[in-house]
Structure formats: C-alpha cells, structure tokens
Design a protein around this motif. Structure first.
Motif, PDB file in Angstrom:
ATOM      1  N   PHE A 183       0.802  -1.218   0.000  1.00  0.00           N
ATOM      2  CA  PHE A 183       0.000   0.000   0.000  1.00  0.00           C
ATOM      3  C   PHE A 183       0.837   1.271   0.000  1.00  0.00           C
ATOM      4  N   GLY A 184       2.135   1.149   0.254  1.00  0.00           N
ATOM      5  CA  GLY A 184       2.999   2.322   0.245  1.00  0.00           C
ATOM      6  C   GLY A 184       4.118   2.262   1.259  1.00  0.00           C
ATOM      7  N   ALA A 185       4.577   3.451   1.691  1.00  0.00           N
ATOM      8  CA  ALA A 185       5.734   3.553   2.574  1.00  0.00           C
ATOM      9  C   ALA A 185       5.340   4.177   3.912  1.00  0.00           C
ATOM     10  N   MET A 186       6.052   3.783   4.965  1.00  0.00           N
ATOM     11  CA  MET A 186       5.734   4.225   6.322  1.00  0.00           C
ATOM     12  C   MET A 186       6.978   4.730   7.040  1.00  0.00           C
ATOM     13  N   CYS A 187       6.751   5.620   7.996  1.00  0.00           N
ATOM     14  CA  CYS A 187       7.842   6.114   8.835  1.00  0.00           C
ATOM     15  C   CYS A 187       7.439   5.986  10.304  1.00  0.00           C
ATOM     16  N   ALA A 188       8.338   6.401  11.193  1.00  0.00           N
ATOM     17  CA  ALA A 188       8.152   6.121  12.614  1.00  0.00           C
ATOM     18  C   ALA A 188       7.239   7.102  13.334  1.00  0.00           C
ATOM     19  N   ASP A 227       0.694   4.524  -5.022  1.00  0.00           N
ATOM     20  CA  ASP A 227       0.400   5.217  -6.280  1.00  0.00           C
ATOM     21  C   ASP A 227       1.217   6.492  -6.454  1.00  0.00           C
ATOM     22  N   GLN A 228       1.785   7.002  -5.381  1.00  0.00           N
ATOM     23  CA  GLN A 228       2.572   8.236  -5.470  1.00  0.00           C
ATOM     24  C   GLN A 228       4.029   7.981  -5.833  1.00  0.00           C
TER      25      GLN A 228
END
Length: 258
Positions: A183-188, A227-228
């Motif tokens: 679904f995408g990227a994640m950060c803390a 999608d980005q």
C-alpha cells in the motif's frame, strides 16, 4: 506427515534459515510441490510467512524504530551504494527535495553539472554535508527548512516547515521509509510523515530509496501511498515479498535493485 507437522517444519526452517524454498521443502518432507504451496498459503494467511518467488520468508515486523545513531551505522555500505545510484539518477534535476533519513543522507554527489542545483531539506545532517560540498563546487545551493528541531533525529518539523515546503516546487523528491508494503511507505512518527507527505505533494517525481530489509515491515505512520511512488531504488540482500513486488510491477513503478 500431517499438515500441522509439515507447517511447523516449514515455519521453523524459514525462521532458522531466513527463507524456505518450495522445491527444497518438498524434497525434505517427501511431498509434492503443490502440497508445500498449500502449506505456505496457510502460514501466510496466519501472518507467519510471506510468499516470495519460489518460496517464502518470515514476516518481518518493525514495531519501533531504532535510535538515529544505531540506524546511521546499520547497512552503511548498502546505503552508500543506494545514495550514489540515486545521485546519478537525479543529476539533471535543478530543484530537489531530500527528506530526512540515514539512507537519503548518503546522496552527496549529483554528477558533473553545467547548471547549479538547489537542494531543499529538513535534515540538519544533509544540510551540513551538502553545505561543505557546495563551498567546494559552487554548483549546489542548500536550503534548510526552519522550524521545531528534533535533536534526536536531526531534523526540523512543524507548521513552519510545512508552510515553507508549500512555497516551492521540486523536480524530484527523494524519500526513505521504515517500512514498505503493497500500500505504500511508512515512517516512525507523524511529525516526520507530515513533512515527507508535503514534499511529495510539492514534487513532480517521487523516488523511494530504501534498503531491502524495509520491505514487509510495518511502522506507525503512512507517509506515501504506492500510487505516489515513481521509482524505487533498493538492494538485493533480501527478497521483496511477492505480494509487494506484484503491486510494484502492476503499478508500472520503476524499480532498480542494485
């Protein structure tokens, strides 16, 4: 051998060895390839394994990001390689956002340039490093976004940073991630994520630079949808989970595994 016993063997083998290969497991268990595939499907549905091409790997969960000093020295050689590759890939850009992150910090060379480049960042470490390069080459201008300062993570954040980002439009933004899924990227943290999201909204192109251990991990805040993302740069030390790789290809996202 009963299915429970087979699945325990497959799970234990994967966690002990980092992966399990379908053909190898079938030979060891004395069963068909299809039987092993079914067992892996069960273990994946339980969140224990993730399918990759030809086998499966243990689910990797990252519930808490390590301290900056620890991340800085982790996979350092791989990060340097990723940084050099991305720097060459964006050598024709004239305005660049660089998000905070120990992988993005390694982008210090934008190739031989005829035109100067402006780098906009909220990372103190990036600003310091590129500031030294700028004083030598005169081809790099560095703009450090001012706001609240997170001394532990070496970046600025807050409404003042968001307002500044919205004043600019970049050819490209380079971002990093703690975790990446289909679904995408994640950060803390939300503070970091909001800044990255604003950089993405103010850029024509998004490059995600992350070492391969980040694929399949989870983190607290999603700062970028799949999608980005236009381009992914990673290494080949770990296999990208099949469900994530399939989405990357389906979305026609360019991916360089170096």
């Amino acid at each position: 051998m009963l299915s429970d016993a087979r699945q325990k063997f497959i799970k234990d083998f994967a966690f002990e060895n980092g992966e399990v290969i379908i053909s190898d497991a079938a030979k060891r268990l004395g069963v068909s390839l299809e039987t092993v595939r079914r067992d892996i499907n069960v273990l994946e549905s339980l969140g224990i394994l993730e399918k990759v091409h030809g086998g499966a790997v243990p689910v990797r969960v990252n519930s808490q990001e390590h301290k900056y000093s620890e991340r800085k020295s982790t996979n350092e050689r791989v990060k340097q390689k990723l940084g050099a590759f991305v720097g060459a890939a964006i050598k024709d850009s004239t305005t660049i956002f660089l998000s905070a992150g120990t992988t993005v910090e390694t982008i210090t060379n934008f190739g031989d340039r005829k035109e100067p480049v402006t780098v906009i960042t909220n990372s103190l470490s990036i600003a310091e490093t590129l500031g030294k390069v700028a004083s030598e080459t005169r081809k790099i201008g560095v703009l450090l976004l001012g706001g609240k300062f997170n001394a532990d993570e070496h970046y600025t954040y807050g409404s003042a940073v968001v307002a500044d980002i919205r004043k600019y439009h970049a050819d490209v933004v380079v971002i990093s991630a703690v975790g990446i899924d289909e679904f995408g990227a994640m950060c803390a943290s939300q503070d970091e994520g909001i800044i990255i999201s604003e950089m993405i909204n103010s850029s024509a192109k998004v490059i995600l630079a992350a070492d391969s251990s980040k694929f399949g991990k989870k983190a607290a805040y999603r700062h970028c949808s799949i999608d980005q993302i236009d381009h992914i740069v990673t290494d080949n030390a770990n296999t990208i989970p099949e469900r994530i790789y399939k989405v990357i290809k389906k979305k026609n996202i360019k991916i360089d595994i170096i």
